[in-house]
Scaffold this active site. Structure first.
Site, PDB file in Angstrom:
ATOM      1  N   ARG A 105      35.953  28.555  21.244  1.00 16.66           N
ATOM      2  CA  ARG A 105      35.548  28.035  22.548  1.00 16.66           C
ATOM      3  C   ARG A 105      36.769  27.982  23.473  1.00 16.66           C
ATOM      4  O   ARG A 105      37.894  27.687  23.031  1.00 16.66           O
ATOM      5  CB  ARG A 105      34.977  26.617  22.417  1.00 16.66           C
ATOM      6  CG  ARG A 105      33.564  26.558  21.861  1.00 16.66           C
ATOM      7  CD  ARG A 105      32.534  27.182  22.808  1.00 16.66           C
ATOM      8  NE  ARG A 105      31.176  27.085  22.302  1.00 16.66           N
ATOM      9  CZ  ARG A 105      30.544  28.030  21.617  1.00 16.66           C
ATOM     10  NH1 ARG A 105      31.146  29.174  21.334  1.00 16.66           N
ATOM     11  NH2 ARG A 105      29.303  27.850  21.227  1.00 16.66           N
ATOM     12  N   HIS A 114      32.830  37.055  25.491  1.00 16.64           N
ATOM     13  CA  HIS A 114      32.069  36.179  24.575  1.00 16.64           C
ATOM     14  C   HIS A 114      31.042  37.018  23.786  1.00 16.64           C
ATOM     15  O   HIS A 114      29.839  36.773  23.858  1.00 16.64           O
ATOM     16  CB  HIS A 114      31.366  35.053  25.354  1.00 16.64           C
ATOM     17  CG  HIS A 114      30.972  33.902  24.463  1.00 16.64           C
ATOM     18  ND1 HIS A 114      31.030  32.593  24.850  1.00 16.64           N
ATOM     19  CD2 HIS A 114      30.490  33.876  23.183  1.00 16.64           C
ATOM     20  CE1 HIS A 114      30.611  31.808  23.868  1.00 16.64           C
ATOM     21  NE2 HIS A 114      30.285  32.570  22.840  1.00 16.64           N
TER      22      HIS A 114
HETATM   23  P1  NDP Z   1      30.840  25.245  10.958  1.00 21.74           P
HETATM   24  O1  NDP Z   1      30.426  23.906  11.424  1.00 21.74           O
HETATM   25  O2  NDP Z   1      30.090  25.889   9.848  1.00 21.74           O
HETATM   26  O3  NDP Z   1      32.373  25.221  10.517  1.00 21.74           O
HETATM   27  C1  NDP Z   1      33.338  24.517  11.208  1.00 21.74           C
HETATM   28  C2  NDP Z   1      34.634  24.532  10.402  1.00 21.74           C
HETATM   29  O4  NDP Z   1      35.663  23.891  11.172  1.00 21.74           O
HETATM   30  C3  NDP Z   1      34.509  23.729   9.100  1.00 21.74           C
HETATM   31  O5  NDP Z   1      35.226  24.371   8.068  1.00 21.74           O
HETATM   32  C4  NDP Z   1      35.173  22.402   9.439  1.00 21.74           C
HETATM   33  O6  NDP Z   1      35.749  21.734   8.333  1.00 21.74           O
HETATM   34  C5  NDP Z   1      36.263  22.869  10.397  1.00 21.74           C
HETATM   35  N1  NDP Z   1      36.717  21.776  11.261  1.00 21.74           N
HETATM   36  C6  NDP Z   1      35.997  21.068  12.164  1.00 21.74           C
HETATM   37  N2  NDP Z   1      36.760  20.132  12.768  1.00 21.74           N
HETATM   38  C7  NDP Z   1      37.990  20.249  12.222  1.00 21.74           C
HETATM   39  C8  NDP Z   1      39.202  19.560  12.404  1.00 21.74           C
HETATM   40  N3  NDP Z   1      39.315  18.537  13.280  1.00 21.74           N
HETATM   41  N4  NDP Z   1      40.263  19.937  11.665  1.00 21.74           N
HETATM   42  C9  NDP Z   1      40.154  20.957  10.763  1.00 21.74           C
HETATM   43  N5  NDP Z   1      39.031  21.658  10.535  1.00 21.74           N
HETATM   44  C10 NDP Z   1      37.961  21.308  11.270  1.00 21.74           C
HETATM   45  O7  NDP Z   1      30.827  26.179  12.256  1.00 21.74           O
HETATM   46  P2  NDP Z   1      30.625  27.764  12.321  1.00 21.74           P
HETATM   47  O8  NDP Z   1      31.567  28.393  11.378  1.00 21.74           O
HETATM   48  O9  NDP Z   1      29.197  28.105  12.201  1.00 21.74           O
HETATM   49  O10 NDP Z   1      31.047  28.060  13.848  1.00 21.74           O
HETATM   50  C11 NDP Z   1      32.365  27.789  14.296  1.00 21.74           C
HETATM   51  C12 NDP Z   1      32.462  27.977  15.802  1.00 21.74           C
HETATM   52  O11 NDP Z   1      32.487  29.355  16.149  1.00 21.74           O
HETATM   53  C13 NDP Z   1      31.300  27.447  16.632  1.00 21.74           C
HETATM   54  O12 NDP Z   1      31.370  26.046  16.778  1.00 21.74           O
HETATM   55  C14 NDP Z   1      31.482  28.172  17.949  1.00 21.74           C
HETATM   56  O13 NDP Z   1      32.347  27.424  18.772  1.00 21.74           O
HETATM   57  C15 NDP Z   1      32.182  29.469  17.535  1.00 21.74           C
HETATM   58  N6  NDP Z   1      31.316  30.638  17.743  1.00 21.74           N
HETATM   59  C16 NDP Z   1      31.714  31.639  18.607  1.00 21.74           C
HETATM   60  C17 NDP Z   1      30.956  32.768  18.789  1.00 21.74           C
HETATM   61  C18 NDP Z   1      31.405  33.895  19.661  1.00 21.74           C
HETATM   62  O14 NDP Z   1      30.644  34.858  19.855  1.00 21.74           O
HETATM   63  N7  NDP Z   1      32.616  33.863  20.173  1.00 21.74           N
HETATM   64  C19 NDP Z   1      29.672  32.946  18.082  1.00 21.74           C
HETATM   65  C20 NDP Z   1      29.351  31.876  17.188  1.00 21.74           C
HETATM   66  C21 NDP Z   1      30.148  30.762  17.047  1.00 21.74           C
HETATM   67  P3  NDP Z   1      34.816  21.188   7.126  1.00 21.74           P
HETATM   68  O15 NDP Z   1      34.267  22.424   6.451  1.00 21.74           O
HETATM   69  O16 NDP Z   1      35.745  20.456   6.252  1.00 21.74           O
HETATM   70  O17 NDP Z   1      33.737  20.359   7.767  1.00 21.74           O
HETATM   71  C1  OXD Z   2      27.590  30.534  19.359  1.00 19.56           C
HETATM   72  C2  OXD Z   2      28.121  31.475  20.338  1.00 19.56           C
HETATM   73  O1  OXD Z   2      28.036  29.386  19.310  1.00 19.56           O
HETATM   74  O2  OXD Z   2      27.538  32.570  20.490  1.00 19.56           O
HETATM   75  O3  OXD Z   2      26.705  30.938  18.567  1.00 19.56           O
HETATM   76  O4  OXD Z   2      29.136  31.188  20.969  1.00 19.56           O
END
Ligand code: NDP
Ligand code: OXD
Length: 308
Positions: free
Chosen positions: A223, A271
């Protein structure tokens, strides 16, 4: 059951067809043709206007078309209902593909050859094995975890950072704030796949860049508000970072006068890192709608107190 669909980016016709094919009792209404708002019990949305969901008095659950739900949580009127994020095989696969593509782009020095081509300069650098490049993945959830596996399978040295400890074959797991410095130490490429929360906002800053290997590269796929933009410009300008690919921005679309557009070492993509196909995404949503209808627990629920 009636479901409201809202997205300015996803194809409503394809999603409606995919959902109704799986759930013959479901009626999908596409915004703005919502009919009687009292009939709507579920909503499938991507970045709806703030206040829109609060206008649906009989809504029972909110399904996000995206994995990241930061924009939904930023709506102060968002009803206190179960909120499920998108976890979908096509979203995961396409993200891992993009992460691997960009890691290889920097590992095989295509940025350097682009520059040399502009100067008509024929000079080869001896390629090195992927095992000599250390890639750090911030966030080891659905997307980061799969990206880590994909890069490790390709032979990269992979380190990941998350809140809790992970066990992923071929990936060194670093957990929490205490292991953040160890995670960053000497990374050649850092890939951000964190959710946007108060803890992770502005995390990609000068302090982080200073801990990477000199001349490291940033791949930012999460993001816009994770990144302190001026710190990136300074780090690339000073050569602290070799370059960056940025897919997400504080303001989207990225304004035409933004300095990232014309920076020779910063690459902008709109994006586009990953996408959900209606055929696979609708399967996930349909499963949750059946669960909602039958009173069974929903999957992929957001824990609002954590912010993801
Ligand atoms: P998940 O919720 O499955 O995973 C999030 C990960 O981040 C987890 O491993 C979590 O740790 C870790 N995390 C969260 N907060 C912290 C912190 N403060 N310190 C350290 N680690 C942290 O999310 P997704 O993998 O499904 O998606 C991740 C992000 O990707 C989305 O939120 C979105 O912003 C972005 N995205 C972007 C897209 C694009 O096209 N550019 C498309 C889709 C998503 P833990 O496992 O221990 O909870
Ligand atoms: C998502 C994205 O969060 O596309 O899925 O950014």
């Amino acid at each position: 059951m009636v479901l409201l669909f809202y997205s300015e980016e996803d194809d409503p016709v394809a999603w409606k067809a995919a959902l109704e094919a799986r759930l013959p009792d479901l009626e999908v209404r596409v915004w703005p043709r919502i009919g009687d708002p009292r009939e709507i019990e579920a909503a499938l949305v991507w970045r709806p206007p703030p206040g829109m969901l609060a206008e649906l008095p009989n809504l029972r659950a909110i399904f996000s078309l995206g994995a990241g739900i930061d924009a939904l949580l930023a709506d102060l009127t968002l009803p206190e209902l179960p909120l499920c994020r998108m976890v979908d095989p096509s979203l995961t696969r396409s993200m891992s593909e993009y992460a691997l593509t960009l890691a290889l782009f920097y590992h095989r020095r295509l940025d350097l050859y682009e520059e040399r081509q502009r100067a008509a300069r024929w000079r080869m650098e001896m390629p090195r094995p992927a095992a000599e490049t250390t890639v750090g993945i911030m966030g080891l959830g659905e997307l980061g975890g799969d990206a880590a596996r994909t890069l490790a399978a390709h032979g990269f040295r992979v380190r990941g950072w998350s809140r809790s400890r992970k066990r992923i074959a071929g990936v060194e797991s670093c957990a929490g704030g205490k292991e953040f410095d160890r995670f960053l130490d000497g990374l050649d490429i850092v890939i951000c796949l964190l959710p946007l929360t108060p803890e992770t906002e502005n995390i990609l800053d000068a302090g982080l860049f200073a801990r990477l290997a000199p001349g490291a590269c940033l791949v930012h796929l999460a993001r816009g508000a994770h990144l302190v933009e001026q710190d990136l410009l300074d780090a690339v300008q000073r050569g602290r970072l070799r370059g960056a690919v940025i897919d997400v921005f504080r303001e989207e679309p990225l304004p035409p006068d933004h300095p990232f557009w014309r920076h020779p070492r910063i690459r902008v993509t709109p994006h586009t890192a990953s996408y959900s196909l209606p055929e696979t995404g609708a399967e996930v949503v349909a499963d949750n709608i059946r669960r909602l209808r039958d009173g069974r627990p929903l999957r992929h629920l957001v824990r609002r107190e954590r912010g993801y």
